[in-house]
Scaffold this active site. Structure first.
Site, PDB file in Angstrom:
ATOM      1  N   SER A 117      -8.030  -1.239 -27.113  1.00  0.00           N
ATOM      2  CA  SER A 117      -8.986  -2.434 -27.525  1.00  0.00           C
ATOM      3  C   SER A 117      -8.375  -3.371 -28.473  1.00  0.00           C
ATOM      4  CB  SER A 117     -10.494  -1.574 -28.098  1.00  0.00           C
ATOM      5  OG  SER A 117     -10.727  -0.884 -27.141  1.00  0.00           O
ATOM      6  N   HIS A 122      -9.393 -16.346 -34.665  1.00  0.00           N
ATOM      7  CA  HIS A 122      -8.951 -17.702 -34.738  1.00  0.00           C
ATOM      8  C   HIS A 122      -9.848 -18.592 -35.737  1.00  0.00           C
ATOM      9  CE1 HIS A 122      -6.311 -16.476 -31.400  1.00  0.00           C
ATOM     10  NE2 HIS A 122      -7.490 -15.859 -30.794  1.00  0.00           N
ATOM     11  N   CYS A 145     -13.951   0.236 -26.451  1.00  0.00           N
ATOM     12  CA  CYS A 145     -14.117   1.341 -25.497  1.00  0.00           C
ATOM     13  C   CYS A 145     -14.490   2.583 -26.076  1.00  0.00           C
ATOM     14  CB  CYS A 145     -13.014   1.327 -24.582  1.00  0.00           C
ATOM     15  SG  CYS A 145     -12.532  -0.146 -23.519  1.00  0.00           S
TER      16      CYS A 145
END
Length: 271
Positions: A117, A122, A145
């Protein structure tokens, strides 16, 4: 006595993909070009790649992930990005996995199982060339997951940023099977993302929910109710302003916040 957690009996690994998108905005009034440049520089230093890496590392600890790789970058003239790849891991913890609809830790160690994962962030410092409004936006995505939901990291993320507006999305994709072969398209009860936000935080925000339960899609928007102009001024204080200018700046800031919160350009008042 601790309440026993009823665990699902699955066939193999939990294949559900759970994704949390946390989008925050910080709004500021910068009267001069010099103030605007100073604000952008301040934001760049406050939320540089190293600081963001620290935040995402703590998120990884909250959801019990082993970090495989970290890629980080500071940009010119401003902005930063960090991507962390995480893998299945077992961290020592008191108690079992907690999938209850409740705010997560700030932070505590949580046991979880994850596989291939990622966590990304950002940043987008930005300004309006007319009117003196500067905006800092950060987008964080946590995809897992396994059994624990990334919503357990939401409380920590909210407290890691000075946030005027938040847009939060959560979705569960794919399916896993129990030991009888029956498909499970979600493995925990959830009515709203707000269930994972502490009451003391919710008291300070106007909130809107848009949930598509049959598709396991959940969306919450939050706008700060409290408005003290001094918290939105950079390089000056309210006492330095004429009452008429105070009113004009407050109107600009509220207009900017409403446009972001409702996601559309609104009729301009006399700003």
């Amino acid at each position: 006595m601790e309440k026993e957690v009823k665990r699902l009996k699955l066939h193999g690994f939990n294949n559900l993909t759970k994704s949390l998108s946390f989008n925050m905005y910080d709004i500021c009034y910068t009267k001069t070009v010099a103030d605007r440049e100073a604000y952008l520089q301040y934001i760049d230093e406050q939320y540089n790649a190293d600081r963001l890496t620290e935040i995402l590392t703590n998120v990884s600890n909250i959801i019990g992930a082993n970090i495989l790789n970290i890629a980080k970058q500071d940009y010119e003239p401003q902005g930063a990005s960090v991507t962390i790849l995480i893998a299945e891991g077992c961290l020592h913890s008191v108690g079992a996995e907690d999938n209850s609809s409740a705010p997560g830790p700030l932070p505590e160690t949580v046991l979880a199982h994850l596989d291939k994962s990622h966590i990304t962030v950002h940043t987008y410092p930005e300004y309006n060339p007319i009117g003196g409004i500067s905006t800092f936006r950060a987008d964080i995505d946590v995809s897992t997951c396994g059994e624990i939901s990334p919503l357990k990291a939401l409380n920590y993320l909210i407290h890691s940023f000075d946030t005027d507006i938040m847009t939060i999305d959560y979705r569960v994709r794919g399916f896993t099977r129990d030991i009888t072969g029956h498909k499970l398209f979600i493995d925990h009860n959830i009515t709203s993302i707000q269930d994972y936000i502490p009451e003391l935080v919710k008291e300070h925000y106007q909130m809107i929910d848009v949930n598509v339960y049959q598709e396991n899609i959940f969306h919450t928007k939050c706008k700060l109710k409290d408005f003290d102009l001094d918290n939105y001024l950079f390089g000056l204080s309210k006492e330095q302003l004429h009452p008429g200018e105070v009113k004009r700046i407050e109107a600009k800031l509220r207009h900017e916040m409403d446009e972001i919160f409702y996601g559309k350009n609104m009729d301009r008042i006399n700003l």
